[in-house]
Design a protein around this motif. Structure first.
Motif, PDB file in Angstrom:
ATOM      1  N   LYS A 108      16.002   0.487  13.218  1.00 22.14           N
ATOM      2  CA  LYS A 108      15.076   0.338  14.353  1.00 22.14           C
ATOM      3  C   LYS A 108      13.690  -0.101  13.887  1.00 22.14           C
ATOM      4  O   LYS A 108      13.063  -0.968  14.501  1.00 22.14           O
ATOM      5  CB  LYS A 108      14.968   1.651  15.130  1.00 22.14           C
ATOM      6  CG  LYS A 108      16.146   1.932  16.008  1.00 22.14           C
ATOM      7  CD  LYS A 108      15.936   3.216  16.786  1.00 22.14           C
ATOM      8  CE  LYS A 108      17.134   3.523  17.653  1.00 22.14           C
ATOM      9  NZ  LYS A 108      16.958   4.773  18.394  1.00 22.14           N
ATOM     10  N   ALA A 109      13.207   0.495  12.810  1.00 22.03           N
ATOM     11  CA  ALA A 109      11.893   0.120  12.284  1.00 22.03           C
ATOM     12  C   ALA A 109      11.892  -1.329  11.797  1.00 22.03           C
ATOM     13  O   ALA A 109      10.940  -2.083  12.046  1.00 22.03           O
ATOM     14  CB  ALA A 109      11.485   1.061  11.152  1.00 22.03           C
ATOM     15  N   ASN A 110      12.978  -1.729  11.115  1.00 23.24           N
ATOM     16  CA  ASN A 110      13.072  -3.115  10.639  1.00 23.24           C
ATOM     17  C   ASN A 110      13.141  -4.096  11.799  1.00 23.24           C
ATOM     18  O   ASN A 110      12.530  -5.165  11.757  1.00 23.24           O
ATOM     19  CB  ASN A 110      14.290  -3.288   9.738  1.00 23.24           C
ATOM     20  CG  ASN A 110      14.113  -2.608   8.404  1.00 23.24           C
ATOM     21  OD1 ASN A 110      12.999  -2.313   7.987  1.00 23.24           O
ATOM     22  ND2 ASN A 110      15.221  -2.336   7.741  1.00 23.24           N
ATOM     23  N   PHE A 111      13.887  -3.748  12.856  1.00 23.76           N
ATOM     24  CA  PHE A 111      13.983  -4.625  14.028  1.00 23.76           C
ATOM     25  C   PHE A 111      12.646  -4.749  14.745  1.00 23.76           C
ATOM     26  O   PHE A 111      12.274  -5.828  15.209  1.00 23.76           O
ATOM     27  CB  PHE A 111      15.051  -4.126  14.998  1.00 23.76           C
ATOM     28  CG  PHE A 111      16.454  -4.285  14.493  1.00 23.76           C
ATOM     29  CD1 PHE A 111      16.809  -5.343  13.667  1.00 23.76           C
ATOM     30  CD2 PHE A 111      17.436  -3.383  14.838  1.00 23.76           C
ATOM     31  CE1 PHE A 111      18.097  -5.502  13.200  1.00 23.76           C
ATOM     32  CE2 PHE A 111      18.730  -3.525  14.377  1.00 23.76           C
ATOM     33  CZ  PHE A 111      19.056  -4.580  13.557  1.00 23.76           C
ATOM     34  N   ASP A 112      11.902  -3.633  14.842  1.00 25.97           N
ATOM     35  CA  ASP A 112      10.579  -3.682  15.483  1.00 25.97           C
ATOM     36  C   ASP A 112       9.617  -4.570  14.690  1.00 25.97           C
ATOM     37  O   ASP A 112       8.877  -5.366  15.263  1.00 25.97           O
ATOM     38  CB  ASP A 112      10.001  -2.270  15.616  1.00 25.97           C
ATOM     39  CG  ASP A 112      10.705  -1.457  16.688  1.00 25.97           C
ATOM     40  OD1 ASP A 112      11.387  -2.063  17.546  1.00 25.97           O
ATOM     41  OD2 ASP A 112      10.580  -0.213  16.666  1.00 25.97           O
ATOM     42  N   THR A 113       9.637  -4.423  13.380  1.00 27.87           N
ATOM     43  CA  THR A 113       8.772  -5.248  12.536  1.00 27.87           C
ATOM     44  C   THR A 113       9.157  -6.720  12.642  1.00 27.87           C
ATOM     45  O   THR A 113       8.289  -7.594  12.776  1.00 27.87           O
ATOM     46  CB  THR A 113       8.884  -4.793  11.066  1.00 27.87           C
ATOM     47  OG1 THR A 113       8.587  -3.407  10.986  1.00 27.87           O
ATOM     48  CG2 THR A 113       7.948  -5.583  10.177  1.00 27.87           C
ATOM     49  N   LEU A 114      10.437  -6.992  12.623  1.00 26.65           N
ATOM     50  CA  LEU A 114      10.929  -8.365  12.728  1.00 26.65           C
ATOM     51  C   LEU A 114      10.573  -8.971  14.083  1.00 26.65           C
ATOM     52  O   LEU A 114      10.193 -10.141  14.173  1.00 26.65           O
ATOM     53  CB  LEU A 114      12.439  -8.373  12.517  1.00 26.65           C
ATOM     54  CG  LEU A 114      13.096  -9.682  12.148  1.00 26.65           C
ATOM     55  CD1 LEU A 114      12.489 -10.230  10.865  1.00 26.65           C
ATOM     56  CD2 LEU A 114      14.583  -9.481  11.968  1.00 26.65           C
ATOM     57  N   ARG A 115      10.643  -8.158  15.131  1.00 26.23           N
ATOM     58  CA  ARG A 115      10.280  -8.647  16.471  1.00 26.23           C
ATOM     59  C   ARG A 115       8.792  -8.969  16.548  1.00 26.23           C
ATOM     60  O   ARG A 115       8.398  -9.976  17.147  1.00 26.23           O
ATOM     61  CB  ARG A 115      10.647  -7.605  17.514  1.00 26.23           C
ATOM     62  CG  ARG A 115      10.334  -8.052  18.916  1.00 26.23           C
ATOM     63  CD  ARG A 115      10.717  -7.020  19.923  1.00 26.23           C
ATOM     64  NE  ARG A 115      10.385  -7.528  21.247  1.00 26.23           N
ATOM     65  CZ  ARG A 115      10.647  -6.901  22.347  1.00 26.23           C
ATOM     66  NH1 ARG A 115      11.240  -5.729  22.309  1.00 26.23           N
ATOM     67  NH2 ARG A 115      10.313  -7.414  23.508  1.00 26.23           N
ATOM     68  N   GLY A 173       9.369 -12.739  16.628  1.00 27.35           N
ATOM     69  CA  GLY A 173       9.729 -12.866  18.035  1.00 27.35           C
ATOM     70  C   GLY A 173      11.040 -12.169  18.337  1.00 27.35           C
ATOM     71  O   GLY A 173      11.685 -11.572  17.478  1.00 27.35           O
ATOM     72  N   LEU A 174      11.452 -12.285  19.603  1.00 26.09           N
ATOM     73  CA  LEU A 174      12.622 -11.553  20.090  1.00 26.09           C
ATOM     74  C   LEU A 174      13.946 -12.069  19.524  1.00 26.09           C
ATOM     75  O   LEU A 174      14.900 -11.319  19.367  1.00 26.09           O
ATOM     76  CB  LEU A 174      12.654 -11.619  21.627  1.00 26.09           C
ATOM     77  CG  LEU A 174      13.741 -10.845  22.335  1.00 26.09           C
ATOM     78  CD1 LEU A 174      13.619  -9.368  22.017  1.00 26.09           C
ATOM     79  CD2 LEU A 174      13.662 -11.073  23.826  1.00 26.09           C
ATOM     80  N   HIS A 175      14.015 -13.339  19.213  1.00 27.74           N
ATOM     81  CA  HIS A 175      15.276 -13.921  18.769  1.00 27.74           C
ATOM     82  C   HIS A 175      15.754 -13.390  17.415  1.00 27.74           C
ATOM     83  O   HIS A 175      16.955 -13.268  17.176  1.00 27.74           O
ATOM     84  CB  HIS A 175      15.164 -15.443  18.690  1.00 27.74           C
ATOM     85  CG  HIS A 175      14.364 -15.918  17.527  1.00 27.74           C
ATOM     86  ND1 HIS A 175      12.993 -15.849  17.509  1.00 27.74           N
ATOM     87  CD2 HIS A 175      14.744 -16.423  16.330  1.00 27.74           C
ATOM     88  CE1 HIS A 175      12.550 -16.316  16.348  1.00 27.74           C
ATOM     89  NE2 HIS A 175      13.595 -16.672  15.619  1.00 27.74           N
ATOM     90  N   ALA A 176      14.855 -13.066  16.511  1.00 28.21           N
ATOM     91  CA  ALA A 176      15.238 -12.653  15.160  1.00 28.21           C
ATOM     92  C   ALA A 176      16.019 -11.330  15.141  1.00 28.21           C
ATOM     93  O   ALA A 176      17.094 -11.263  14.540  1.00 28.21           O
ATOM     94  CB  ALA A 176      14.021 -12.579  14.257  1.00 28.21           C
ATOM     95  N   LEU A 234      20.093 -10.851  14.238  1.00 30.26           N
ATOM     96  CA  LEU A 234      20.503  -9.925  13.185  1.00 30.26           C
ATOM     97  C   LEU A 234      21.454  -8.857  13.727  1.00 30.26           C
ATOM     98  O   LEU A 234      22.426  -8.485  13.060  1.00 30.26           O
ATOM     99  CB  LEU A 234      19.266  -9.284  12.557  1.00 30.26           C
ATOM    100  CG  LEU A 234      19.433  -8.630  11.207  1.00 30.26           C
ATOM    101  CD1 LEU A 234      20.005  -9.618  10.204  1.00 30.26           C
ATOM    102  CD2 LEU A 234      18.111  -8.099  10.716  1.00 30.26           C
ATOM    103  N   GLN A 235      21.197  -8.375  14.937  1.00 30.53           N
ATOM    104  CA  GLN A 235      22.101  -7.385  15.541  1.00 30.53           C
ATOM    105  C   GLN A 235      23.473  -7.988  15.815  1.00 30.53           C
ATOM    106  O   GLN A 235      24.498  -7.322  15.640  1.00 30.53           O
ATOM    107  CB  GLN A 235      21.504  -6.833  16.827  1.00 30.53           C
ATOM    108  CG  GLN A 235      20.380  -5.857  16.596  1.00 30.53           C
ATOM    109  CD  GLN A 235      19.740  -5.382  17.883  1.00 30.53           C
ATOM    110  OE1 GLN A 235      20.002  -5.925  18.954  1.00 30.53           O
ATOM    111  NE2 GLN A 235      18.891  -4.380  17.772  1.00 30.53           N
ATOM    112  N   MET A 236      23.516  -9.241  16.246  1.00 26.96           N
ATOM    113  CA  MET A 236      24.807  -9.904  16.450  1.00 26.96           C
ATOM    114  C   MET A 236      25.555 -10.052  15.132  1.00 26.96           C
ATOM    115  O   MET A 236      26.780  -9.873  15.072  1.00 26.96           O
ATOM    116  CB  MET A 236      24.610 -11.279  17.096  1.00 26.96           C
ATOM    117  CG  MET A 236      24.240 -11.207  18.553  1.00 26.96           C
ATOM    118  SD  MET A 236      24.292 -12.777  19.429  1.00 26.96           S
ATOM    119  CE  MET A 236      23.414 -13.874  18.362  1.00 26.96           C
TER     120      MET A 236
END
Length: 141
Positions: free
Chosen positions: A61-68, A72-75, A79-81
């Motif tokens: 979750k922390a990595n996804f928030d930082t990446l967002r 942006g939202l697409h990254a 990655l989740q897909m």
């Protein structure tokens, strides 16, 4: 415990029936189930137990928030897909899987952890007949 732990092996194993006597005179099997305590069922045994149990989820979750925030939202969605696609690919239920693709996506492929040394498939407690395990997974049993 990460995805390579015992929980990933247990979900594909064949359930074994409990051979204990059931009825009004059933005795509690202390050797197999251990001592009972209501406190252990209600509270974790250590304050850090919940944190360690959810470590990988919180890290993702922390990595996804930082990446967002950075890309942006697409990254994080991409990655989740990729995570979902990698988790769906599995070996047969009786073969051990190292989940190398998942480790590569998470960036853990270059590090040696606790589960890498003590997760030896030859020392696994879960052994079974391949034909029976495959029939169970396919719903034939």
């Amino acid at each position: 415990m990460n995805s390579r732990g015992a929980s990933s092996l247990l979900k594909d194993s064949v359930p074994i029936a409990d051979f204990s006597v059931s009825g009004p005179f059933e005795s509690y099997d202390l050797l197999r189930r251990g001592f009972t305590s209501v406190k252990n069922e209600l509270l974790p045994s250590h304050p850090l137990e919940l944190s360690e149990k959810n470590f990988q989820l919180n890290q993702d979750k922390a990595n996804f928030d930082t990446l967002r925030n950075i890309q942006g939202l697409h990254a994080p969605l991409k990655l989740q897909m990729e995570f979902r696609a990698v988790k769906q690919v599995q070996r047969l239920p009786f073969l051990h899987s190292s989940n190398l693709a998942l480790d590569t996506l998470r960036g853990n492929d270059g590090s040696i952890g606790f589960e890498d040394i003590l997760n030896d498939p030859s020392q696994s407690e879960i052994m079974g007949e391949p034909h029976m395990m495959m029939e169970y997974k396919l719903g034939l049993l």
